[in-house]
Design a protein around this motif. Structure first.
Motif, PDB file in Angstrom:
ATOM      1  N   THR A 165       0.853  -1.196   0.000  1.00  0.00           N
ATOM      2  CA  THR A 165       0.000   0.000   0.000  1.00  0.00           C
ATOM      3  C   THR A 165       0.887   1.244   0.000  1.00  0.00           C
ATOM      4  OG1 THR A 165      -1.417  -1.236   1.505  1.00  0.00           O
ATOM      5  CG2 THR A 165      -1.923   1.116   1.186  1.00  0.00           C
ATOM      6  N   PRO A 166       0.622   2.191  -0.888  1.00  0.00           N
ATOM      7  CA  PRO A 166       1.423   3.428  -0.846  1.00  0.00           C
ATOM      8  C   PRO A 166       1.173   4.184   0.452  1.00  0.00           C
ATOM      9  CG  PRO A 166       0.251   3.228  -2.941  1.00  0.00           C
ATOM     10  CD  PRO A 166      -0.294   2.163  -2.035  1.00  0.00           C
ATOM     11  N   TYR A 167       2.223   4.728   1.014  1.00  0.00           N
ATOM     12  CA  TYR A 167       2.124   5.612   2.174  1.00  0.00           C
ATOM     13  C   TYR A 167       1.780   7.002   1.660  1.00  0.00           C
ATOM     14  CZ  TYR A 167       3.524   8.146   6.383  1.00  0.00           C
ATOM     15  OH  TYR A 167       3.538   8.958   7.482  1.00  0.00           O
ATOM     16  N   LYS A 168       0.910   7.704   2.355  1.00  0.00           N
ATOM     17  CA  LYS A 168       0.422   8.992   1.836  1.00  0.00           C
ATOM     18  C   LYS A 168       1.349  10.154   2.191  1.00  0.00           C
ATOM     19  CE  LYS A 168      -4.396   7.864   1.303  1.00  0.00           C
ATOM     20  NZ  LYS A 168      -4.187   6.421   1.633  1.00  0.00           N
ATOM     21  N   VAL A 169       1.594  10.964   1.184  1.00  0.00           N
ATOM     22  CA  VAL A 169       2.366  12.187   1.354  1.00  0.00           C
ATOM     23  C   VAL A 169       1.461  13.338   0.928  1.00  0.00           C
ATOM     24  CG1 VAL A 169       4.301  13.490   0.436  1.00  0.00           C
ATOM     25  CG2 VAL A 169       4.593  11.069   1.016  1.00  0.00           C
ATOM     26  N   SER A 170       1.347  14.365   1.763  1.00  0.00           N
ATOM     27  CA  SER A 170       0.351  15.398   1.487  1.00  0.00           C
ATOM     28  C   SER A 170       0.893  16.799   1.736  1.00  0.00           C
ATOM     29  CB  SER A 170      -0.861  15.168   2.391  1.00  0.00           C
ATOM     30  OG  SER A 170      -0.479  15.379   3.742  1.00  0.00           O
ATOM     31  N   VAL A 171       0.080  17.775   1.372  1.00  0.00           N
ATOM     32  CA  VAL A 171       0.390  19.168   1.696  1.00  0.00           C
ATOM     33  C   VAL A 171      -0.809  19.758   2.445  1.00  0.00           C
ATOM     34  CG1 VAL A 171       1.925  19.525  -0.285  1.00  0.00           C
ATOM     35  CG2 VAL A 171      -0.521  19.985  -0.536  1.00  0.00           C
ATOM     36  N   SER A 172      -0.552  20.819   3.193  1.00  0.00           N
ATOM     37  CA  SER A 172      -1.631  21.488   3.908  1.00  0.00           C
ATOM     38  C   SER A 172      -2.549  22.177   2.902  1.00  0.00           C
ATOM     39  CB  SER A 172      -1.056  22.524   4.874  1.00  0.00           C
ATOM     40  OG  SER A 172      -0.470  23.579   4.120  1.00  0.00           O
ATOM     41  N   ALA A 173      -3.753  22.490   3.341  1.00  0.00           N
ATOM     42  CA  ALA A 173      -4.716  23.154   2.455  1.00  0.00           C
ATOM     43  C   ALA A 173      -4.136  24.470   1.935  1.00  0.00           C
ATOM     44  CB  ALA A 173      -6.020  23.395   3.210  1.00  0.00           C
ATOM     45  N   ARG A 174      -3.452  25.215   2.823  1.00  0.00           N
ATOM     46  CA  ARG A 174      -2.887  26.492   2.400  1.00  0.00           C
ATOM     47  C   ARG A 174      -1.794  26.314   1.358  1.00  0.00           C
ATOM     48  NH1 ARG A 174      -1.571  30.252   7.531  1.00  0.00           N
ATOM     49  NH2 ARG A 174       0.056  31.163   6.225  1.00  0.00           N
ATOM     50  N   LEU A 175      -0.935  25.334   1.579  1.00  0.00           N
ATOM     51  CA  LEU A 175       0.142  25.102   0.607  1.00  0.00           C
ATOM     52  C   LEU A 175      -0.446  24.630  -0.719  1.00  0.00           C
ATOM     53  CD1 LEU A 175       3.119  25.108  -0.091  1.00  0.00           C
ATOM     54  CD2 LEU A 175       3.367  22.878   1.008  1.00  0.00           C
ATOM     55  N   TYR A 176      -1.489  23.798  -0.629  1.00  0.00           N
ATOM     56  CA  TYR A 176      -2.154  23.317  -1.853  1.00  0.00           C
ATOM     57  C   TYR A 176      -2.643  24.506  -2.698  1.00  0.00           C
ATOM     58  CZ  TYR A 176      -5.324  21.054  -5.071  1.00  0.00           C
ATOM     59  OH  TYR A 176      -5.941  20.644  -6.227  1.00  0.00           O
ATOM     60  N   ASP A 177      -3.347  25.399  -2.037  1.00  0.00           N
ATOM     61  CA  ASP A 177      -3.893  26.548  -2.773  1.00  0.00           C
ATOM     62  C   ASP A 177      -2.773  27.373  -3.399  1.00  0.00           C
ATOM     63  OD1 ASP A 177      -6.410  25.779  -2.099  1.00  0.00           O
ATOM     64  OD2 ASP A 177      -6.558  27.110  -0.357  1.00  0.00           O
ATOM     65  N   PHE A 178      -1.686  27.531  -2.646  1.00  0.00           N
ATOM     66  CA  PHE A 178      -0.597  28.361  -3.122  1.00  0.00           C
ATOM     67  C   PHE A 178       0.087  27.724  -4.344  1.00  0.00           C
ATOM     68  CE2 PHE A 178       3.718  30.119  -2.981  1.00  0.00           C
ATOM     69  CZ  PHE A 178       3.362  31.453  -3.164  1.00  0.00           C
ATOM     70  N   ILE A 179       0.301  26.392  -4.283  1.00  0.00           N
ATOM     71  CA  ILE A 179       0.901  25.673  -5.413  1.00  0.00           C
ATOM     72  C   ILE A 179       0.073  25.918  -6.672  1.00  0.00           C
ATOM     73  CG2 ILE A 179       1.351  23.382  -6.406  1.00  0.00           C
ATOM     74  CD1 ILE A 179       1.825  22.371  -3.525  1.00  0.00           C
ATOM     75  N   HIS A 180      -1.260  25.804  -6.536  1.00  0.00           N
ATOM     76  CA  HIS A 180      -2.092  25.856  -7.728  1.00  0.00           C
ATOM     77  C   HIS A 180      -2.281  27.271  -8.245  1.00  0.00           C
ATOM     78  CE1 HIS A 180      -2.867  21.547  -8.029  1.00  0.00           C
ATOM     79  NE2 HIS A 180      -2.454  21.600  -6.783  1.00  0.00           N
ATOM     80  N   PHE A 181      -2.173  28.239  -7.330  1.00  0.00           N
ATOM     81  CA  PHE A 181      -2.158  29.639  -7.746  1.00  0.00           C
ATOM     82  C   PHE A 181      -0.915  29.906  -8.618  1.00  0.00           C
ATOM     83  CE2 PHE A 181      -0.173  33.740  -6.697  1.00  0.00           C
ATOM     84  CZ  PHE A 181      -1.084  34.602  -7.290  1.00  0.00           C
TER      85      PHE A 181
END
Lengths: 563, 563
Positions: free
Chosen positions: B535-551
């Motif tokens: 099973t892949p182990y999950k790697v994530s970003v915070s909601a704020r970082l997510y928004d900033f990346i996509h901006f």
């Protein structure tokens, strides 16, 4: 560790008493070996056998990468180790703490005294094309000493030969006219995986490396320009403050090279011949290229795929290159590092040719195109099949880690002790060793190609030109052929004479080894070299050696009992 | 080259001014980098950009060997390089000859002055279990200096992490109770491919190595006994001249140990329980074993497959072991190096047990069985499935060259410059970089397992225990989950503070790193660790970082035009 480092410095001096310098990597010492070489040495010494004269062959059983040839490499480093093989007190102390306390102190005095002055080494010249079963090196000397050499010699030959062969295979697919650059340092298996790769890829036919340390150590030509990070580090076009550039001949100064680039970019956009294909380019990329050109006006080569090769990188490059051209400089070219390299290179070539014509810039159509990005034999082959306009390939990971086959199985086998031949039997025939101290010859045919390699006993008369010689497969009685050689080459030379009084073959510089390698590869019959289903090159033994092998074999093999 | 070597000695001293010793391999110098790092440094310097503050992340995109975890290794060597990063005059001279003559002399004065005193490094601790996309190291400093570090840091981390992970995977398949020995030196990719393998395999869970140099450098336990050549070097049984052996407690002397061995061999042949399976054994092999036992009565371990394991090696070993036993010594065991290891080990175990019973030798049934011969994860797994009696595995080629995947793709990407975030776009989403200087946390669940790793912007508040946290996939908007962590671990520590005034995290000894590694691997949820379909182990970003990346992404990506 500070004391350790200091001690190593001393050790190095203590050791370098030979007529040849020590190994390139100072970590290659007599301790770079398996512990069992020392336990065996102790057992030999304890049993009074340590000075029995032994002969070991170093050879491999199968060519790597599904091919039918191998490039022999690593010899110089082996001889450098041997020439300086001597234990330091610090090493002896460590060995004493590593072997069981029951080991007698006299053994350590014995170790203190040993070197390779009584070891004799015959070997193929480095850079030769070699084949399975043939001894690449024959090491003769006191059994305990030669045994200690087993691991480091294998380590120094295994990867060197593997990666040199890999380089030769990449060269074969790329063709002679292409520039091949080794870019593997960051992905290599450790620091001298990288340094070794640079050395042996150059030997195997590459033209240059990105590895500065290897350039310094071995005099290999260096190549490299900039990465994506350089492009990304520019945020705006107005970042460039120092904008002036002398013309190439120094006769005048362009005070605002940045504006000159912008003028050229506009000209490109308006060009009829380019048909308006160039729209808005990324201006931070243009800033990066302009800044790089200001730093290297005579060596401008730009990585054009940070944003979009066709829509941004290529027009930005051309604008800078044409501005440079106006000042008398000739841009070198572009590098492509992602996407469809065949398509992009053909498109780039088209643009370059149109620009040459449209703006009358002579030779602009020949602007160099370098491609990189996970290249290997297969992708080079696919690019050839698609058609491409790449002039230079930068190859890294697959080349230096030998991804397609990351290890070569070079082995080290006892073939004689106290003048008695030894054979290592195995249920797997390909693992049976060929006994005795031998001589090796390469027989050439009428067309100048090598036909067959043959091993004979040490004291057999050598094969003669024009004489009919029976060449036998060492283990398969039905495989044999008569050969009338037009030329006979003795293959092994004495690289370390020990006390034999023979002349010591000099170690040639890397450049000459590289030339030998390229020449030997060229001289092979093409069907042995092709990438798919190559014809095996024949390796044989003389009739007398054949009979002797099989006499010994029968003598040693147990007779089974079916139950 | 003599002058070169001498100069290197001086260089080393010149360089070692740091508070931490230099890299283990003295070839790791600031020149062990790609030429383009210097051409870029020159362009930065020429454009006045060299001191712009940049942040680079070092990370990988995919776990190796088809697995779902990686062991982070190589950090100590990186810090050793950084602590002693300084150009010598000799190196500056070489660089001057390698860069175009148009480069201004002031650049070389700049190079003379640089070191890593203004570089700041945060990293995972060495030996940690790590996952794709997470920055293993973050390197902040003047852009030209940090760029020079790219290649050596990648080189030092790539192979180290790859081979440590490979070792951990072999340990996982072999099971905790087995002894794992690294035997790869002869097949490794160059000398410090061998030395590095020994260090990082130990870190990843191996117990010992055969590599004496690595034992000395890193304090790794050493193992090894003898090879086939030792056995083959004996021609007759009467070769042994020194036949006496003290008993283990020193109370008496057996004047003819050779005869004692022969007596035991006869007893074995006549034993009813062994049912007459032992016939004639190879006597030169018996001589070799006897001689080895005389040298190492307290450490007798014999390689039993030179002739025939069952018909010769095993009875010969037992005869010597029983003779030793009569003098109070306990033989260690046998090594199997060919053939059907499962079958042979089971047969050997049977004999040992019968002998324990028949001759009343306590624990003889537990005599150790070591297996070697081209082992890898698959063969270990196959042995487990067949059932075997092997106690120790000696693993070489496949382990140290990482045959199943000889390179790890660790990369080094610019994520911030002059406080401005940078993103590297790519048509391949998995190649898009995560911008900004970040903080990294591991969130643990109720059962104590790590649940997810999360990256946040540098100045976001850290996740808190018991708080509901939204964890988002960095690039896939539909992949997100709420997590309420029972424990929050901040993952990156400051290993090189530069001028930040932070505390410098100490570099622990190898043994402690190894313990951390084993403990971290143990702590993972088993389904992430299994060999097939983990099973892949999950790697994530915070909601704020997510928004900033996509901006940023939308800002930077060109808008295509369909034609």
């Amino acid at each position: 560790m500070a004391a350790e480092a200091a001690a190593n410095g001393v050790e190095k001096e203590e050791r370098q008493t030979g007529i040849i310098d020590g190994p390139t990597n100072p970590m290659v010492t007599p301790l770079l070996t398996d512990l069992y070489q020392f336990t065996m040495a102790y057992a030999y010494w304890k049993g009074g056998k340590h000075n029995e004269r032994a002969v070991f062959d170093l050879y491999f059983r199968r060519n790597p990468f599904g091919g039918e040839y191998t490039v022999f490499a690593g010899l110089e480093e082996c001889i450098k180790l041997i020439a300086n093989f001597k234990f330091t007190e610090n090493e002896i102390t460590f060995l004493q703490s590593s072997l069981p306390p029951t080991c007698e102190g006299g053994f350590y005095n014995y170790l203190r005294g040993i070197d390779c002055s009584d070891v004799e080494i015959h070997a193929f010249s480095e850079g030769c094309v070699v084949f399975p079963k043939m001894p690449l090196m024959t090491i003769e000397g006191p059994v305990a000493v030669v045994q200690l050499l087993e691991t480091p010699l294998l380590n120094l030959v295994n990867y060197a030969s593997l990666v040199a062969t890999n380089a030769a295979r990449h060269r074969f697919v790329a063709g002679k006219s292409k520039l091949l650059l080794e870019f593997g340092l960051r992905r290599a298996q450790g620091p001298d995986g990288g340094i070794g790769a640079s050395k042996y890829c150059y030997m195997g036919g590459f033209d240059a490396t990105s590895n500065v340390a290897a350039g310094k150590l071995f005099g290999i030509p260096l190549r490299g320009t900039h990465s994506h990070a350089f492009v990304s580090s520019f945020l705006r076009f107005d970042e460039i403050t120092e904008k002036s550039l002398h013309s190439c001949d120094g006769s005048n100064v362009c005070e605002d090279f940045v504006s000159l680039v912008q003028i050229w970019l506009r000209k490109l956009k308006c060009s009829d011949s380019l048909g308006g294909i160039f729209g808005e380019t990324n201006l931070s990329e243009l800033a990066a290229f302009t800044s790089y050109a200001l730093a290297f006006p005579t060596n401008f080569l730009a990585l054009v795929d940070t944003y979009d090769v066709i829509r941004s990188g290529l027009p930005n490059f051309c604008a800078v290159a044409l501005a440079l051209n106006e000042l008398g400089y000739k841009a070198i070219g572009i590098r492509l590092d992602s996407g469809d390299l065949a398509y992009q290179s053909c498109e780039a070539r088209k643009f370059f040719r149109v620009i040459e014509k449209e703006f009358g810039v002579s030779d602009f159509g020949k602007t160099s195109i370098t491609a990189s990005n996970d290249l290997n034999e297969e992708t080079l082959d696919a690019l050839n099949k698609q058609g491409h306009e790449v002039d230079a390939f930068g190859i890294g990971t697959h080349l230096v880690t030998c991804y397609a086959q990351p290890a070569l199985g070079v082995v080290f086998k006892l073939v004689e002790i106290n003048k008695q031949p030894r054979i290592k039997l195995s249920e797997d025939v390909s693992k049976v060793s060929i006994p005795c101290k031998k001589r090796c010859y390469r027989l050439y045919g009428k067309e100048g190609y090598p036909l067959v390699d043959i091993m004979t006993g040490e004291n057999e008369p050598p094969p003669k030109v024009g004489e009919r010689i029976l060449c036998r497969h060492p283990f398969n009685e039905s495989k044999r052929a008569y050969v009338v050689p037009q030329r006979v080459e003795e293959l092994m030379k004495c690289f370390w004479p020990g006390k034999s009084g023979k002349d010591r073959e000099e170690l040639p510089p890397l450049k000459l080894i590289r030339e030998r390698c390229i020449e030997q590869l060229d001289r092979m019959r093409p069907d042995h070299m092709r990438r798919l289903n190559p014809t095996p090159y024949k390796v044989s033994v003389s009739a007398r050696l054949y009979d002797f092998i099989h006499f010994l074999w029968l003598n040693e093999a147990p007779v089974g009992e079916l139950q």
